[in-house]
Design a protein around this motif. Sequence first.
Motif, PDB file in Angstrom:
ATOM      1  N   LEU A 176       0.835  -1.207   0.000  1.00 46.29           N
ATOM      2  CA  LEU A 176       0.000   0.000   0.000  1.00 46.29           C
ATOM      3  C   LEU A 176       0.868   1.254   0.000  1.00 46.29           C
ATOM      4  CD1 LEU A 176      -2.751   1.484   0.330  1.00 46.29           C
ATOM      5  CD2 LEU A 176      -2.445   1.240   2.804  1.00 46.29           C
ATOM      6  N   ILE A 177       1.875   1.300   0.863  1.00 48.37           N
ATOM      7  CA  ILE A 177       2.740   2.477   0.930  1.00 48.37           C
ATOM      8  C   ILE A 177       3.553   2.618  -0.348  1.00 48.37           C
ATOM      9  CG2 ILE A 177       4.682   3.542   2.143  1.00 48.37           C
ATOM     10  CD1 ILE A 177       1.991   3.714   3.616  1.00 48.37           C
ATOM     11  N   ALA A 178       4.011   1.504  -0.910  1.00 42.78           N
ATOM     12  CA  ALA A 178       4.756   1.560  -2.172  1.00 42.78           C
ATOM     13  C   ALA A 178       3.888   2.167  -3.269  1.00 42.78           C
ATOM     14  CB  ALA A 178       5.224   0.164  -2.566  1.00 42.78           C
ATOM     15  N   ALA A 179       2.635   1.734  -3.341  1.00 46.77           N
ATOM     16  CA  ALA A 179       1.711   2.266  -4.355  1.00 46.77           C
ATOM     17  C   ALA A 179       1.355   3.717  -4.058  1.00 46.77           C
ATOM     18  CB  ALA A 179       0.452   1.408  -4.403  1.00 46.77           C
ATOM     19  N   LEU A 180       1.070   4.020  -2.805  1.00 46.99           N
ATOM     20  CA  LEU A 180       0.673   5.372  -2.420  1.00 46.99           C
ATOM     21  C   LEU A 180       1.774   6.378  -2.750  1.00 46.99           C
ATOM     22  CD1 LEU A 180      -1.633   6.941  -0.916  1.00 46.99           C
ATOM     23  CD2 LEU A 180      -0.275   6.656   1.160  1.00 46.99           C
ATOM     24  N   VAL A 206       3.339  10.440  -6.518  1.00 52.23           N
ATOM     25  CA  VAL A 206       4.403  11.213  -7.167  1.00 52.23           C
ATOM     26  C   VAL A 206       4.117  11.328  -8.660  1.00 52.23           C
ATOM     27  CG1 VAL A 206       6.842  11.219  -7.819  1.00 52.23           C
ATOM     28  CG2 VAL A 206       6.193  10.718  -5.464  1.00 52.23           C
ATOM     29  N   ALA A 207       3.695  10.226  -9.286  1.00 52.12           N
ATOM     30  CA  ALA A 207       3.364  10.249 -10.715  1.00 52.12           C
ATOM     31  C   ALA A 207       2.203  11.204 -11.001  1.00 52.12           C
ATOM     32  CB  ALA A 207       3.022   8.844 -11.196  1.00 52.12           C
ATOM     33  N   LEU A 208       1.171  11.145 -10.166  1.00 58.62           N
ATOM     34  CA  LEU A 208       0.019  12.030 -10.358  1.00 58.62           C
ATOM     35  C   LEU A 208       0.417  13.489 -10.173  1.00 58.62           C
ATOM     36  CD1 LEU A 208      -2.844  10.113  -8.480  1.00 58.62           C
ATOM     37  CD2 LEU A 208      -2.105   9.897 -10.855  1.00 58.62           C
ATOM     38  N   ASP A 209       1.287  13.738  -9.217  1.00 55.07           N
ATOM     39  CA  ASP A 209       1.740  15.103  -8.958  1.00 55.07           C
ATOM     40  C   ASP A 209       2.505  15.656 -10.164  1.00 55.07           C
ATOM     41  OD1 ASP A 209       1.867  17.214  -6.880  1.00 55.07           O
ATOM     42  OD2 ASP A 209       4.026  16.924  -7.038  1.00 55.07           O
ATOM     43  N   VAL A 210       3.348  14.819 -10.747  1.00 54.71           N
ATOM     44  CA  VAL A 210       4.101  15.221 -11.937  1.00 54.71           C
ATOM     45  C   VAL A 210       3.148  15.580 -13.072  1.00 54.71           C
ATOM     46  CG1 VAL A 210       5.581  14.324 -13.782  1.00 54.71           C
ATOM     47  CG2 VAL A 210       6.221  13.970 -11.392  1.00 54.71           C
ATOM     48  N   ILE A 248       6.779   0.974  -9.852  1.00 52.16           N
ATOM     49  CA  ILE A 248       7.494   2.065 -10.517  1.00 52.16           C
ATOM     50  C   ILE A 248       7.501   1.917 -12.042  1.00 52.16           C
ATOM     51  CG2 ILE A 248       9.792   3.072 -10.887  1.00 52.16           C
ATOM     52  CD1 ILE A 248      10.248   2.953  -7.888  1.00 52.16           C
ATOM     53  N   PRO A 249       7.837   0.743 -12.601  1.00 51.39           N
ATOM     54  CA  PRO A 249       7.806   0.626 -14.075  1.00 51.39           C
ATOM     55  C   PRO A 249       6.415   0.864 -14.655  1.00 51.39           C
ATOM     56  CG  PRO A 249       9.057  -1.177 -13.103  1.00 51.39           C
ATOM     57  CD  PRO A 249       8.368  -0.478 -11.981  1.00 51.39           C
ATOM     58  N   GLU A 250       5.397   0.444 -13.938  1.00 46.84           N
ATOM     59  CA  GLU A 250       4.026   0.645 -14.409  1.00 46.84           C
ATOM     60  C   GLU A 250       3.694   2.132 -14.462  1.00 46.84           C
ATOM     61  OE1 GLU A 250      -0.489  -0.993 -13.519  1.00 46.84           O
ATOM     62  OE2 GLU A 250       0.995  -1.015 -11.900  1.00 46.84           O
ATOM     63  N   ALA A 251       4.114   2.859 -13.435  1.00 44.62           N
ATOM     64  CA  ALA A 251       3.883   4.307 -13.413  1.00 44.62           C
ATOM     65  C   ALA A 251       4.643   4.996 -14.543  1.00 44.62           C
ATOM     66  CB  ALA A 251       4.309   4.886 -12.062  1.00 44.62           C
ATOM     67  N   GLU A 252       5.875   4.555 -14.792  1.00 44.81           N
ATOM     68  CA  GLU A 252       6.672   5.155 -15.866  1.00 44.81           C
ATOM     69  C   GLU A 252       6.038   4.898 -17.232  1.00 44.81           C
ATOM     70  OE1 GLU A 252      10.580   3.574 -15.389  1.00 44.81           O
ATOM     71  OE2 GLU A 252      11.120   4.973 -13.777  1.00 44.81           O
ATOM     72  N   LYS A 274      11.285  10.300 -12.200  1.00 47.59           N
ATOM     73  CA  LYS A 274      12.481   9.632 -11.695  1.00 47.59           C
ATOM     74  C   LYS A 274      13.234  10.510 -10.701  1.00 47.59           C
ATOM     75  CE  LYS A 274      13.413   6.536 -15.599  1.00 47.59           C
ATOM     76  NZ  LYS A 274      14.345   6.202 -16.711  1.00 47.59           N
ATOM     77  N   GLU A 275      13.315  11.797 -11.005  1.00 49.62           N
ATOM     78  CA  GLU A 275      14.001  12.721 -10.098  1.00 49.62           C
ATOM     79  C   GLU A 275      13.280  12.814  -8.763  1.00 49.62           C
ATOM     80  OE1 GLU A 275      14.191  16.345 -12.257  1.00 49.62           O
ATOM     81  OE2 GLU A 275      15.690  15.606 -13.706  1.00 49.62           O
ATOM     82  N   GLN A 276      11.952  12.852  -8.806  1.00 47.39           N
ATOM     83  CA  GLN A 276      11.170  12.986  -7.587  1.00 47.39           C
ATOM     84  C   GLN A 276      11.200  11.702  -6.773  1.00 47.39           C
ATOM     85  OE1 GLN A 276       9.926  15.719  -6.554  1.00 47.39           O
ATOM     86  NE2 GLN A 276       8.479  15.169  -4.947  1.00 47.39           N
ATOM     87  N   ILE A 277      11.016  10.573  -7.430  1.00 49.91           N
ATOM     88  CA  ILE A 277      10.959   9.293  -6.727  1.00 49.91           C
ATOM     89  C   ILE A 277      12.319   8.962  -6.122  1.00 49.91           C
ATOM     90  CG2 ILE A 277      11.615   7.543  -8.453  1.00 49.91           C
ATOM     91  CD1 ILE A 277       8.324   7.360  -6.593  1.00 49.91           C
ATOM     92  N   GLY A 278      13.385   9.426  -6.781  1.00 50.05           N
ATOM     93  CA  GLY A 278      14.729   9.133  -6.312  1.00 50.05           C
ATOM     94  C   GLY A 278      15.114   9.839  -5.025  1.00 50.05           C
TER      95      GLY A 278
END
Length: 215
Positions: free
Chosen positions: A96-100, A105-109, A166-170, A199-203
């Motif tokens: 859940l936390i991994a997805a959240l 982050v992806a939605l924010d971008v 992460i790959p799915e979001a990318e 990638k910059e944000q997630i990193g």
Amino acid sequence: MTKQTAGLQAFIELIEGVADNKYVMGDRLVEVGIGGPNLEAILSSIAMAQGELGHARLLYNWTFDLREKKGKKPEIEKQTGKALDGVVNAKDWISLIAALYTVNVALDVVLKSVLEARHAEVVARIHKLIKEQKEHIMYASNWAHQLLHDKGAVPRKFRESLEQVIPEAETWLLTIENTTELATEGYLLPNVSLVQSFKEQIGKVAPQGAVAHGN
């Protein structure tokens, strides 16, 4: 009724994708969050769920308006099928936390990129939502940091969950980048690099090496 252009149709699908992910995250935060590791986590999860569901409702209503439909806006009973599998399949606190974290982050971008394009009426619709979403990302990033630095098997399991979502979001972000109608009609800036921004944000919390090669 105004004829929908290809760009508008693509934009409606983009907003539905954001809404679907927020709707399912809200649902998961309730169902999975009730089994959180402590009382504070449980209460925070439920509060976060209300925020995600509220955002989803606003975005679904926006797509209703964009389609120029008339009458009472429908009750939202399910997603439209665009939520990422990593969100739908979150079954425990770690996933859940991994997805959240990853998906927010992806939605924010995406939303910030839409805001930067400053298309008519868009700014007023999502400016407040983006500000509220900061709290969701902070909550998820704090938990991500804790899980990555926990003891035992938790860090490994969390990295494995990140490696799934992460790959799915990318891939989703790349699809948006490659939808040229969005830039052509002013919903996104030309040559926007959503994947690189992601990638910059997630990193900042989960560096690539820590995810791919951590023990």
